[in-house]
Design a protein around this motif. Structure first.
Motif, PDB file in Angstrom:
ATOM      1  N   VAL A  67       0.842  -1.205   0.000  1.00 17.79           N
ATOM      2  CA  VAL A  67       0.000   0.000   0.000  1.00 17.79           C
ATOM      3  C   VAL A  67       0.871   1.246   0.000  1.00 17.79           C
ATOM      4  CG1 VAL A  67      -1.926  -1.105   1.203  1.00 17.79           C
ATOM      5  CG2 VAL A  67      -0.118   0.009   2.540  1.00 17.79           C
ATOM      6  N   ASP A  68       0.282   2.366  -0.367  1.00 19.59           N
ATOM      7  CA  ASP A  68       0.897   3.678  -0.145  1.00 19.59           C
ATOM      8  C   ASP A  68       0.455   4.116   1.243  1.00 19.59           C
ATOM      9  OD1 ASP A  68       2.072   3.849  -2.703  1.00 19.59           O
ATOM     10  OD2 ASP A  68       0.150   4.468  -3.551  1.00 19.59           O
ATOM     11  N   PRO A  69       1.339   4.110   2.231  1.00 17.94           N
ATOM     12  CA  PRO A  69       0.925   4.297   3.622  1.00 17.94           C
ATOM     13  C   PRO A  69       0.227   5.631   3.874  1.00 17.94           C
ATOM     14  CG  PRO A  69       3.177   3.484   3.498  1.00 17.94           C
ATOM     15  CD  PRO A  69       2.792   3.897   2.111  1.00 17.94           C
ATOM     16  N   ALA A  70      -0.909   5.545   4.580  1.00 15.80           N
ATOM     17  CA  ALA A  70      -1.655   6.748   4.963  1.00 15.80           C
ATOM     18  C   ALA A  70      -1.453   7.066   6.443  1.00 15.80           C
ATOM     19  CB  ALA A  70      -3.143   6.566   4.673  1.00 15.80           C
ATOM     20  N   TYR A  71      -0.970   6.109   7.230  1.00 19.01           N
ATOM     21  CA  TYR A  71      -0.698   6.325   8.649  1.00 19.01           C
ATOM     22  C   TYR A  71       0.359   5.318   9.082  1.00 19.01           C
ATOM     23  CZ  TYR A  71      -4.706   3.161   8.265  1.00 19.01           C
ATOM     24  OH  TYR A  71      -5.580   2.180   7.854  1.00 19.01           O
ATOM     25  N   LYS A  72       0.846   5.445  10.314  1.00 19.00           N
ATOM     26  CA  LYS A  72       2.015   4.684  10.751  1.00 19.00           C
ATOM     27  C   LYS A  72       1.797   3.178  10.729  1.00 19.00           C
ATOM     28  CE  LYS A  72       4.428   8.176  13.471  1.00 19.00           C
ATOM     29  NZ  LYS A  72       5.035   8.520  14.780  1.00 19.00           N
ATOM     30  N   MET A  73       0.590   2.723  11.026  1.00 20.69           N
ATOM     31  CA  MET A  73       0.360   1.284  10.989  1.00 20.69           C
ATOM     32  C   MET A  73       0.616   0.733   9.593  1.00 20.69           C
ATOM     33  SD  MET A  73      -3.015  -1.049  11.814  1.00 20.69           S
ATOM     34  CE  MET A  73      -3.716  -0.779  10.179  1.00 20.69           C
ATOM     35  N   GLN A  74       0.155   1.467   8.559  1.00 17.92           N
ATOM     36  CA  GLN A  74       0.388   1.014   7.192  1.00 17.92           C
ATOM     37  C   GLN A  74       1.868   1.077   6.817  1.00 17.92           C
ATOM     38  OE1 GLN A  74      -2.339   3.259   4.688  1.00 17.92           O
ATOM     39  NE2 GLN A  74      -3.897   1.657   4.871  1.00 17.92           N
ATOM     40  N   GLU A  75       2.607   2.006   7.420  1.00 13.62           N
ATOM     41  CA  GLU A  75       4.058   2.040   7.196  1.00 13.62           C
ATOM     42  C   GLU A  75       4.690   0.743   7.700  1.00 13.62           C
ATOM     43  OE1 GLU A  75       5.640   5.476   9.106  1.00 13.62           O
ATOM     44  OE2 GLU A  75       4.583   6.906   7.808  1.00 13.62           O
ATOM     45  N   GLN A  76       4.219   0.290   8.859  1.00 19.10           N
ATOM     46  CA  GLN A  76       4.741  -0.962   9.406  1.00 19.10           C
ATOM     47  C   GLN A  76       4.331  -2.147   8.548  1.00 19.10           C
ATOM     48  OE1 GLN A  76       6.894  -0.359  11.706  1.00 19.10           O
ATOM     49  NE2 GLN A  76       6.205   1.767  11.688  1.00 19.10           N
ATOM     50  N   MET A  77       3.104  -2.142   8.046  1.00 15.18           N
ATOM     51  CA  MET A  77       2.642  -3.218   7.163  1.00 15.18           C
ATOM     52  C   MET A  77       3.497  -3.293   5.908  1.00 15.18           C
ATOM     53  SD  MET A  77      -1.458  -2.547   7.695  1.00 15.18           S
ATOM     54  CE  MET A  77      -1.976  -3.470   6.245  1.00 15.18           C
ATOM     55  N   LEU A  78       3.801  -2.128   5.325  1.00 20.97           N
ATOM     56  CA  LEU A  78       4.664  -2.094   4.145  1.00 20.97           C
ATOM     57  C   LEU A  78       6.066  -2.597   4.492  1.00 20.97           C
ATOM     58  CD1 LEU A  78       5.024  -1.375   1.168  1.00 20.97           C
ATOM     59  CD2 LEU A  78       5.576   0.963   1.863  1.00 20.97           C
ATOM     60  N   GLY A  79       6.503  -2.284   5.704  1.00 22.94           N
ATOM     61  CA  GLY A  79       7.805  -2.782   6.160  1.00 22.94           C
ATOM     62  C   GLY A  79       7.856  -4.297   6.207  1.00 22.94           C
ATOM     63  N   PHE A  80       6.747  -4.925   6.658  1.00 22.73           N
ATOM     64  CA  PHE A  80       6.690  -6.388   6.677  1.00 22.73           C
ATOM     65  C   PHE A  80       6.802  -6.946   5.258  1.00 22.73           C
ATOM     66  CE2 PHE A  80       4.003  -5.909  10.713  1.00 22.73           C
ATOM     67  CZ  PHE A  80       5.087  -6.149  11.547  1.00 22.73           C
ATOM     68  N   SER A  81       6.129  -6.287   4.307  1.00 20.93           N
ATOM     69  CA  SER A  81       6.163  -6.747   2.917  1.00 20.93           C
ATOM     70  C   SER A  81       7.572  -6.618   2.336  1.00 20.93           C
ATOM     71  CB  SER A  81       5.166  -5.953   2.064  1.00 20.93           C
ATOM     72  OG  SER A  81       3.845  -6.156   2.515  1.00 20.93           O
ATOM     73  N   LYS A  82       8.227  -5.491   2.620  1.00 25.25           N
ATOM     74  CA  LYS A  82       9.573  -5.290   2.086  1.00 25.25           C
ATOM     75  C   LYS A  82      10.584  -6.232   2.729  1.00 25.25           C
ATOM     76  CE  LYS A  82       9.221  -0.537   0.414  1.00 25.25           C
ATOM     77  NZ  LYS A  82       9.816   0.816   0.438  1.00 25.25           N
ATOM     78  N   SER A  83      10.382  -6.546   4.009  1.00 25.67           N
ATOM     79  CA  SER A  83      11.313  -7.475   4.665  1.00 25.67           C
ATOM     80  C   SER A  83      11.242  -8.853   4.023  1.00 25.67           C
ATOM     81  CB  SER A  83      11.002  -7.570   6.161  1.00 25.67           C
ATOM     82  OG  SER A  83       9.787  -8.273   6.397  1.00 25.67           O
TER      83      SER A  83
END
Length: 298
Positions: A67-83
């Motif tokens: 996703v294109d993060p809209a808030y910090k939780m989505q930033e963490q979700m994107l981090g899981f995907s990139k990891s």
């Protein structure tokens, strides 16, 4: 004759929201580990499912949709995907016949740069025709020229699952197993309790309510004949709390009933479930709360 080497490795599943990653994961593992709804962004964490066969251990990993993060939780979700890109032995990139192939091109560029084997899974092919599928196969081979192949699938119906399983097993490196032979996930029982309850919230509530909720298991007591579980559902606003509870508690009573039934199937045991609702304002952008809920990456 030389002894055959044991094969083991991490097969990570990535892709955009709502393309069928979790359905694929569950089919490959042969058990329901990832929650499934028709709403996007249901999966929030990396979830591991382990398949043990003679001479091979496959560690599958489901990830949140990109996703294109809209808030910090989505930033963490994107981090899981990139990891999942950095520690994969084999990468399964899941798309479908509906989405725009050029969605989230920045993430695609990262996939393109990988040196590990990449397979694109073109899911939901039961919703399309042969001509369009052939065209999309060509598109994806051009978008990700490093991919070994594009495999048409229909994960919901099990189409292509056996081939994918055999294909990835053949690509795994020679390695001793990472987990015990009887392991099927690295997650504790409490995690699956919270995921099952959260799945029911996604299924039975609308609009912003499911996305603003998080479930924490307060107690998990495994007695001889029953599991006694208490869990708190966190929301961001009083109005969301009211919707979750419903008129005279009718909504949360229904939620508790369907969640308990699924928990009893999952654990194969009678369950007594207590649910509570608590307001924690803007928890999706709160570092402390995100860390408490397991999102914050160190």
């Amino acid at each position: 004759m030389a002894e055959k080497q044991f094969k083991s490795g991490f097969v990570n599943i990535v892709g955009n929201p709502n393309v069928g990653k979790s359905t694929l994961m569950n089919k490959l593992v042969g058990d329901k580990l990832s929650i499934i709804t028709n709403k996007a962004q249901t999966t929030r964490h990396r979830i591991i499912g382990i398949v043990n066969k003679p001479g091979v251990q496959v560690v599958y990993s489901d990830t949140p949709g990109v996703v294109d993060p809209a808030y910090k939780m989505q930033e963490q979700m994107l981090g899981f995907s990139k990891s999942a890109l950095s520690d994969a032995d084999v990468l399964l990139y899941v798309t479908d016949v509906i989405e725009d192939p050029k969605k989230h091109t920045a993430f695609l560029e990262e996939v393109k740069s990988l040196e590990v084997p990449v397979i694109v899974l073109l899911n939901k092919c039961d919703l399309s025709d042969t001509k369009k599928i052939e065209e999309l196969v060509k598109v994806w081979m051009e978008l990700l020229p490093n991919t070994l192949e594009v495999v048409p699938t229909a994960a919901l119906h099990g189409a292509g699952i056996n081939y994918i399983s055999q294909r990835v097993e053949g690509l795994l490196p020679d390695s001793p197993p990472y987990f015990e032979e009887d392991a099927f996930t690295d997650r504790p029982a409490r995690f699956f309790v919270s995921e099952i309850i959260r799945e029911k919230i996604f299924l039975y509530y609308q609009q912003e309510v499911p996305y603003a909720t998080e479930v924490v298991v307060d107690s998990f007591k495994d007695e001889a004949s029953i599991l006694r579980i208490a869990a708190t559902i966190y929301v961001e606003r009083e109005s969301q709390k009211g919707i979750l509870i419903g008129d005279k508690g009718a909504a949360i009573k229904k939620l508790g009933t369907v969640a308990r039934q699924d928990l009893e199937r999952f654990f194969d045991k009678k369950v007594f479930l207590q649910l509570y609702v608590k307001v924690e304002k803007e928890w999706r952008s709160n570092d402390r709360m995100l860390k408490n809920f397991g999102y914050k990456l160190d």
